[in-house]
Design a protein around this motif. Structure first.
Motif, PDB file in Angstrom:
ATOM      1  N   THR A 268     -33.388  21.911 -16.926  1.00 49.83           N
ATOM      2  CA  THR A 268     -34.644  23.146 -15.832  1.00 49.83           C
ATOM      3  C   THR A 268     -33.689  22.795 -14.533  1.00 49.83           C
ATOM      4  OG1 THR A 268     -36.532  22.033 -17.288  1.00 49.83           O
ATOM      5  CG2 THR A 268     -36.672  23.070 -15.066  1.00 49.83           C
ATOM      6  N   MET A 269     -33.228  22.007 -14.775  1.00 50.35           N
ATOM      7  CA  MET A 269     -32.037  21.832 -13.240  1.00 50.35           C
ATOM      8  C   MET A 269     -31.048  22.930 -12.787  1.00 50.35           C
ATOM      9  SD  MET A 269     -33.407  20.831 -11.063  1.00 50.35           S
ATOM     10  CE  MET A 269     -32.926  20.150  -9.626  1.00 50.35           C
ATOM     11  N   THR A 270     -30.770  23.066 -14.088  1.00 50.44           N
ATOM     12  CA  THR A 270     -29.404  24.376 -14.579  1.00 50.44           C
ATOM     13  C   THR A 270     -29.466  24.993 -14.654  1.00 50.44           C
ATOM     14  OG1 THR A 270     -29.713  22.922 -16.819  1.00 50.44           O
ATOM     15  CG2 THR A 270     -27.896  21.998 -15.625  1.00 50.44           C
ATOM     16  N   GLY A 271     -30.846  25.673 -14.937  1.00 51.67           N
ATOM     17  CA  GLY A 271     -31.217  26.794 -15.217  1.00 51.67           C
ATOM     18  C   GLY A 271     -32.051  27.627 -14.185  1.00 51.67           C
ATOM     19  N   LEU A 272     -31.908  26.702 -12.751  1.00 52.32           N
ATOM     20  CA  LEU A 272     -31.980  27.306 -11.822  1.00 52.32           C
ATOM     21  C   LEU A 272     -31.343  28.507 -11.362  1.00 52.32           C
ATOM     22  CD1 LEU A 272     -32.804  24.770  -9.474  1.00 52.32           C
ATOM     23  CD2 LEU A 272     -34.737  26.358 -10.097  1.00 52.32           C
ATOM     24  N   VAL A 273     -29.750  28.324 -11.243  1.00 49.11           N
ATOM     25  CA  VAL A 273     -29.656  29.753 -10.596  1.00 49.11           C
ATOM     26  C   VAL A 273     -28.190  30.048 -11.536  1.00 49.11           C
ATOM     27  CG1 VAL A 273     -27.207  30.324  -8.728  1.00 49.11           C
ATOM     28  CG2 VAL A 273     -29.307  29.399  -8.202  1.00 49.11           C
ATOM     29  N   ARG A 274     -27.755  30.889 -11.891  1.00 48.93           N
ATOM     30  CA  ARG A 274     -27.266  31.726 -12.535  1.00 48.93           C
ATOM     31  C   ARG A 274     -25.558  31.818 -12.055  1.00 48.93           C
ATOM     32  NH1 ARG A 274     -31.612  33.705 -14.726  1.00 48.93           N
ATOM     33  NH2 ARG A 274     -32.165  32.549 -16.957  1.00 48.93           N
ATOM     34  N   PHE A 275     -24.559  31.053 -12.137  1.00 50.97           N
ATOM     35  CA  PHE A 275     -23.309  31.514 -11.577  1.00 50.97           C
ATOM     36  C   PHE A 275     -22.094  32.517 -12.022  1.00 50.97           C
ATOM     37  CE2 PHE A 275     -24.711  27.595  -9.361  1.00 50.97           C
ATOM     38  CZ  PHE A 275     -24.350  27.890  -7.889  1.00 50.97           C
ATOM     39  N   GLU A 276     -22.463  32.703 -13.026  1.00 54.79           N
ATOM     40  CA  GLU A 276     -21.962  34.143 -13.692  1.00 54.79           C
ATOM     41  C   GLU A 276     -21.415  35.646 -13.555  1.00 54.79           C
ATOM     42  OE1 GLU A 276     -24.507  32.969 -14.978  1.00 54.79           O
ATOM     43  OE2 GLU A 276     -24.662  32.064 -16.472  1.00 54.79           O
ATOM     44  N   GLY A 277     -20.192  35.428 -12.771  1.00 60.37           N
ATOM     45  CA  GLY A 277     -19.765  36.787 -12.075  1.00 60.37           C
ATOM     46  C   GLY A 277     -19.165  35.958 -11.051  1.00 60.37           C
ATOM     47  N   ALA A 278     -19.653  35.374 -10.429  1.00 61.80           N
ATOM     48  CA  ALA A 278     -18.482  34.612  -9.677  1.00 61.80           C
ATOM     49  C   ALA A 278     -17.364  33.973  -9.307  1.00 61.80           C
ATOM     50  CB  ALA A 278     -20.227  33.744  -8.427  1.00 61.80           C
TER      51      ALA A 278
ATOM     52  N   PRO B  12     -14.398  30.764  -9.351  1.00 61.26           N
ATOM     53  CA  PRO B  12     -14.918  29.376  -9.350  1.00 61.26           C
ATOM     54  C   PRO B  12     -14.964  29.689  -7.711  1.00 61.26           C
ATOM     55  CG  PRO B  12     -12.900  29.972 -11.473  1.00 61.26           C
ATOM     56  CD  PRO B  12     -13.636  30.731 -10.378  1.00 61.26           C
ATOM     57  N   SER B  13     -13.769  30.046  -6.695  1.00 60.94           N
ATOM     58  CA  SER B  13     -13.619  29.095  -5.453  1.00 60.94           C
ATOM     59  C   SER B  13     -15.112  29.820  -4.650  1.00 60.94           C
ATOM     60  CB  SER B  13     -13.030  29.862  -4.794  1.00 60.94           C
ATOM     61  OG  SER B  13     -11.285  29.615  -5.470  1.00 60.94           O
ATOM     62  N   GLU B  14     -16.072  31.037  -5.089  1.00 56.53           N
ATOM     63  CA  GLU B  14     -17.055  31.385  -4.998  1.00 56.53           C
ATOM     64  C   GLU B  14     -18.273  30.462  -5.306  1.00 56.53           C
ATOM     65  OE1 GLU B  14     -16.374  35.771  -4.427  1.00 56.53           O
ATOM     66  OE2 GLU B  14     -17.207  34.999  -6.269  1.00 56.53           O
ATOM     67  N   GLY B  15     -18.024  29.953  -6.440  1.00 53.35           N
ATOM     68  CA  GLY B  15     -18.768  29.390  -7.142  1.00 53.35           C
ATOM     69  C   GLY B  15     -18.706  27.387  -6.087  1.00 53.35           C
ATOM     70  N   LEU B  16     -17.763  27.380  -6.334  1.00 53.53           N
ATOM     71  CA  LEU B  16     -17.759  25.795  -5.900  1.00 53.53           C
ATOM     72  C   LEU B  16     -18.102  25.413  -4.127  1.00 53.53           C
ATOM     73  CD1 LEU B  16     -14.338  24.730  -6.896  1.00 53.53           C
ATOM     74  CD2 LEU B  16     -17.137  23.435  -7.716  1.00 53.53           C
TER      75      LEU B  16
ATOM     76  N   LEU C 128     -30.148  24.839  -4.149  1.00 52.49           N
ATOM     77  CA  LEU C 128     -29.388  24.968  -5.183  1.00 52.49           C
ATOM     78  C   LEU C 128     -30.021  27.116  -5.082  1.00 52.49           C
ATOM     79  CD1 LEU C 128     -29.413  23.174  -8.076  1.00 52.49           C
ATOM     80  CD2 LEU C 128     -27.423  23.732  -6.973  1.00 52.49           C
ATOM     81  N   VAL C 129     -31.338  27.128  -4.725  1.00 54.14           N
ATOM     82  CA  VAL C 129     -31.967  28.456  -4.227  1.00 54.14           C
ATOM     83  C   VAL C 129     -30.949  28.928  -3.782  1.00 54.14           C
ATOM     84  CG1 VAL C 129     -33.904  29.750  -4.447  1.00 54.14           C
ATOM     85  CG2 VAL C 129     -33.554  27.903  -5.899  1.00 54.14           C
ATOM     86  N   GLY C 130     -31.014  28.404  -2.067  1.00 59.40           N
ATOM     87  CA  GLY C 130     -29.813  28.806  -1.730  1.00 59.40           C
ATOM     88  C   GLY C 130     -29.276  28.803  -1.275  1.00 59.40           C
ATOM     89  N   ALA C 131     -28.268  28.283  -2.094  1.00 59.38           N
ATOM     90  CA  ALA C 131     -26.643  28.774  -2.220  1.00 59.38           C
ATOM     91  C   ALA C 131     -26.977  29.986  -3.220  1.00 59.38           C
ATOM     92  CB  ALA C 131     -26.131  27.491  -3.276  1.00 59.38           C
ATOM     93  N   GLY C 132     -27.890  30.179  -4.273  1.00 66.00           N
ATOM     94  CA  GLY C 132     -27.494  31.395  -5.015  1.00 66.00           C
ATOM     95  C   GLY C 132     -27.682  32.356  -4.613  1.00 66.00           C
ATOM     96  N   LEU C 133     -28.876  32.027  -3.839  1.00 63.44           N
ATOM     97  CA  LEU C 133     -29.097  33.495  -2.406  1.00 63.44           C
ATOM     98  C   LEU C 133     -28.230  33.842  -1.981  1.00 63.44           C
ATOM     99  CD1 LEU C 133     -32.770  33.012  -2.610  1.00 63.44           C
ATOM    100  CD2 LEU C 133     -31.869  34.301  -3.650  1.00 63.44           C
TER     101      LEU C 133
ATOM    102  N   LEU D 261     -25.463  33.873  -2.429  1.00 62.67           N
ATOM    103  CA  LEU D 261     -23.902  34.236  -3.222  1.00 62.67           C
ATOM    104  C   LEU D 261     -24.415  35.704  -4.191  1.00 62.67           C
ATOM    105  CD1 LEU D 261     -21.058  32.839  -4.184  1.00 62.67           C
ATOM    106  CD2 LEU D 261     -22.186  31.769  -6.062  1.00 62.67           C
ATOM    107  N   SER D 262     -25.094  35.997  -3.876  1.00 62.70           N
ATOM    108  CA  SER D 262     -26.290  36.769  -4.414  1.00 62.70           C
ATOM    109  C   SER D 262     -26.435  37.108  -5.798  1.00 62.70           C
ATOM    110  CB  SER D 262     -25.632  38.266  -4.147  1.00 62.70           C
ATOM    111  OG  SER D 262     -24.986  39.089  -2.415  1.00 62.70           O
TER     112      SER D 262
END
Length: 330
Positions: A68-78, A80-84, A118-123, A125-126
């Protein structure tokens, strides 16, 4: 991507896990310490061992909360530096908010702080937020309080009279078992959440998530850091919850631990990320109300409820702003 960024991301993850030990894991041993059944050091050691077992067992056999936690934010397209950098912003936001609450002796829910981070970080990162995972987390906020309080109350109603007739040594032994069960389920809930985010960092750096021995090592690392946090700063939370907010007898301590452990087991089996802090505090209040002669400081309880309500928006906003700041500096 430099190794410095990787180390920074891992450091912020470990910081969140450590703070969880400060403000969250100590809830498992509130009763056994405040009623005098175990000393703080022995109780912290018990919690450490049970956290380790719970983290390993649930991460390997029932990893539904981690999924459930890993499904919160999808980092595809970012990149590695942006994701980290986004993860650094998310985790650091949780640490800052939780450390501030700990200073005032208020236990926070790292489960919901981590979700908000995680939600704040995902937002920041758009990136899209997983609606299904987020809805499960939001349901968990309410269910943690309702199930914890309800099962604490019910356990006391069903078992309280029988326990009161038990001798002091029997109650001490039952309190130790209750604390062990609560700590085991803390590892089963929170431990696997942190294993999930460690694996997320790993995947960004090395590719696929770790398996086999590396996965076991990640689970052991999470449990060890949680235990270190509990031993380092958990006493302040124990005083706040077990001496100022709710004061219970030994029989109520047993039923509160039983109620909270059962609630966390049910939520873990359903894959719902629950708050161990919310669950345990509600179970304490429920057992105290059902058994009589236990005291609940409504003013202190109300203050904690306000902090819990602020956790999600505050951690989310701080994490969003930090993520934007870090990405602007990239």
């Amino acid at each position: 991507m430099g190794w410095a960024l990787t180390v920074l991301a891992l450091a912020t993850v470990l910081a969140v896990i450590f703070v969880n030990g400060w403000t969250d894991a100590s809830g498992a041993i509130v009763n056994v310490v405040t009623t005098g059944s175990l000393s703080y050091r022995r109780a912290a050691a018990l919690a450490a061992g049970c956290n380790l077992v719970g983290t390993l067992a649930f991460s390997l056999l029932m990893p539904r909360v981690a999924l459930t936690m890993t499904g919160l934010v999808r980092f595809e397209g970012a990149s590695p530096s942006e994701g980290l950098l986004a993860l650094c912003g998310g985790f650091l936001g949780v640490v800052l908010f939780s450390a501030a609450a700990w200073w005032f002796g208020i236990p926070t829910s790292e489960s919901h702080g981590l979700t908000a981070g995680l939600v704040g970080a995902g937002l920041g990162l758009s990136r899209p937020v997983g609606a299904e995972s987020l809805s499960l987390v939001l349901w968990g906020m309410g269910l943690s309080l309702a199930l914890g309080g309800g099962l604490g109350w019910l356990s006391q109603k069903l078992l309280g009279r029988h326990l009161q007739k038990s001798g002091e040594k029997v109650l001490d032994t039952l309190q130790i078992f209750g604390a062990a069960a609560a700590a085991l389920m803390h590892g089963g809930q929170d431990g696997q959440k942190f294993v999930a985010v460690l694996c997320l960092v790993w995947a960004m750096v090395f590719g696929p998530a770790p398996t086999g021995g590396w996965y076991l090592a990640a689970a052991a690392l999470c449990a060890g850091v949680i235990a270190l946090g509990t031993a380092s700063g958990g006493r302040r939370i124990i005083i706040r919850v077990g001496e100022e907010m709710v004061q219970v007898r030994k029989d109520q301590g047993v039923t509160a631990d039983l109620g909270s452990a059962l609630a966390l087991l049910l939520l873990s089996a359903a894959g719902v990320p629950a708050s161990t802090t919310h669950t345990k505090t509600a179970a304490l209040a429920g057992a105290a109300r059902a058994g009589g002669k236990g005291t609940v400081d409504r003013k202190a309880l109300l203050g904690m409820l306000w902090v819990w309500l602020l956790t999600f928006p505050a951690c989310g906003l701080i994490s969003y702003l930090l993520t934007k700041l870090f990405l602007a500096a990239l």
